[in-house]
Scaffold this motif. Structure first.
Motif, PDB file in Angstrom:
ATOM      1  N   ARG A  64      -5.262  -4.188   8.879  1.00 58.65           N
ATOM      2  CA  ARG A  64      -5.950  -4.107   7.591  1.00 58.65           C
ATOM      3  C   ARG A  64      -5.127  -3.314   6.583  1.00 58.65           C
ATOM      4  NH1 ARG A  64     -12.365  -3.614   7.810  1.00 58.65           N
ATOM      5  NH2 ARG A  64     -12.778  -4.948   9.610  1.00 58.65           N
ATOM      6  N   TRP A  65      -4.523  -2.206   7.036  1.00 58.62           N
ATOM      7  CA  TRP A  65      -3.675  -1.410   6.125  1.00 58.62           C
ATOM      8  C   TRP A  65      -2.493  -2.248   5.642  1.00 58.62           C
ATOM      9  CZ3 TRP A  65      -4.713   2.779   3.487  1.00 58.62           C
ATOM     10  CH2 TRP A  65      -5.671   3.682   3.959  1.00 58.62           C
TER      11      TRP A  65
ATOM     12  N   SER B 179      -2.307  -5.490   5.507  1.00 59.95           N
ATOM     13  CA  SER B 179      -2.825  -6.536   4.626  1.00 59.95           C
ATOM     14  C   SER B 179      -3.128  -5.985   3.242  1.00 59.95           C
ATOM     15  CB  SER B 179      -4.105  -7.144   5.212  1.00 59.95           C
ATOM     16  OG  SER B 179      -3.840  -7.679   6.489  1.00 59.95           O
ATOM     17  N   GLY B 180      -3.689  -4.780   3.199  1.00 60.37           N
ATOM     18  CA  GLY B 180      -3.983  -4.147   1.916  1.00 60.37           C
ATOM     19  C   GLY B 180      -2.712  -3.901   1.125  1.00 60.37           C
TER      20      GLY B 180
ATOM     21  N   LEU C 284      -1.443  -7.078  -0.523  1.00 57.10           N
ATOM     22  CA  LEU C 284      -2.343  -7.869  -1.376  1.00 57.10           C
ATOM     23  C   LEU C 284      -1.743  -8.049  -2.770  1.00 57.10           C
ATOM     24  CD1 LEU C 284      -5.180  -9.186  -1.749  1.00 57.10           C
ATOM     25  CD2 LEU C 284      -5.984  -6.964  -2.524  1.00 57.10           C
TER      26      LEU C 284
END
Lengths: 237, 108
Positions: free
Chosen positions: A106-107, A109-110, A113
């Motif tokens: 998630r990190w 992916s963030g 972004l």
């Protein structure tokens, strides 16, 4: 093991295929970014350092003139935050697509972004069930964007060293900001936010510490928000 | 112009100013939501911020208002090219061409 990961790769393949033609649009940006960073006097190492650590075209282009003018740190950071605020909204919109995805992914992916990746991935991220497939579908375009962004910025950095100073290539950064701004300003409240923001910043240019930029941003947001309210009242839906 | 090591601190802080907005809800998940009014207001931040940087840059020469200057001509050309065509290179070509043409005409 192979079949556990296979849905990740089939997602990745599909995401990459959808994104590939659109990703060509990143090339001029990255080239201009490289030229703009070299234009304000960054060494190739400094330029690529910024490109890797910040990885945000608008925030990079927007803060370059402030860094070059030795503006105070808080102003540089406030400007970057204002330019990045849209990502809070993108992040909130796409967040449901990361259910079942582990924290480290998630990190990453963030961090990866971007406007293009958001636009391409949002729909599938919200509708597909398999979290591995979703992560692959998201990460393939995201990583590809990162690779293109770094590669062509590096070419831009070295290209600018060959080109003569009197060509004023640093102005390409201003043009790049204009190209980002114009499609946003096609909606009326957004146009008003831009006009009020731009003119306030111009009129308030003599405020100490270049506060005029921040005052302009706040005035622009207020004007856009007020215009949206007013439009809603005049034609209720 | 040369820069000292503090440039790297700026880069790291700028990186955080990018990572935190981007990562925010993806990392937090669905537990937190922004109030609707704030979300709508924040939508105007990028346009306002871009304009607050671009407009003074093209309207001012040496800190004074200059309604007729090559940078403004270049900006108008770039806006026109962006509105009329989809080609991503054209605004740069049109803008830089207008900048240099206006400089030649003005004799600067």
């Amino acid at each position: 093991m192979v079949h556990v990961h296979s849905t990740f790769w089939s997602g990745a393949r599909e995401g990459f295929t959808v994104f590939l033609p659109l990703s060509v649009g990143l090339v001029p940006w990255a080239l201009v970014m490289g030229m703009a960073m070299a234009g304000v006097g960054f060494t190739p190492l400094q330029a690529m350092g910024m490109n890797v650590l910040v990885f945000a075209g608008t925030a990079q282009l927007g803060t370059l003139p402030l860094i070059a003018a030795e503006a105070p740190l808080w102003l540089i950071l406030t400007t970057a935050l204002a330019l990045n605020l849209r990502f809070v909204i993108f992040s909130a919109a796409i967040a449901p697509g990361f259910r079942g995805v582990p924290m480290p992914a998630r990190w990453v992916s963030g961090f990866l972004l971007t406007d293009g990746v958001f636009a391409v991935c949002l729909d599938k991220m919200l509708t597909v069930d398999d979290p591995r497939w979703r992560l692959g579908y998201y990460l393939a375009p995201a990583v590809w964007s990162w690779v293109l962004w770094q590669g062509f910025a590096l070419i831009g950095v070295f290209a600018s060293g060959i080109l003569p100073k009197q060509w004023s290539l640093e102005f390409m950064a201003t043009i790049a900001l204009i190209v980002l701004l114009v499609p946003m300003a096609k909606v009326r409240p957004m146009l008003l936010a831009a006009v009020v923001g731009g003119l306030s910043a111009t009129l308030l240019r003599n405020m100490p510490l270049r506060l005029g930029v921040v005052a302009g941003i706040v005035a622009g947001i207020a004007a856009g928000f007020a215009a949206e309210h007013w439009e809603h009242r005049s034609k209720p839906t | 112009m040369t820069y000292d090591a503090s440039l790297w601190i700026i880069f790291i802080l700028l990186g955080l100013c990018t990572l935190l907005p981007r990562g925010s809800f993806i990392v937090l998940g669905n537990r937190v939501t922004l109030p609707g009014a704030l979300q709508r207001a924040l939508r105007y931040a990028p346009a306002a911020a871009l304009a607050a940087i671009v407009v003074p840059d093209v309207l001012l020469v040496g800190g004074e208002l200059a309604p007729f200057n090559p940078k403004l001509a270049a900006a108008i050309a770039a806006v026109t090219a962006t509105l009329l065509w989809r080609n991503p290179w054209l605004p740069f070509i049109a803008g830089m061409a207008a900048l240099h043409a206006a400089r030649l005409l003005a004799g600067v």
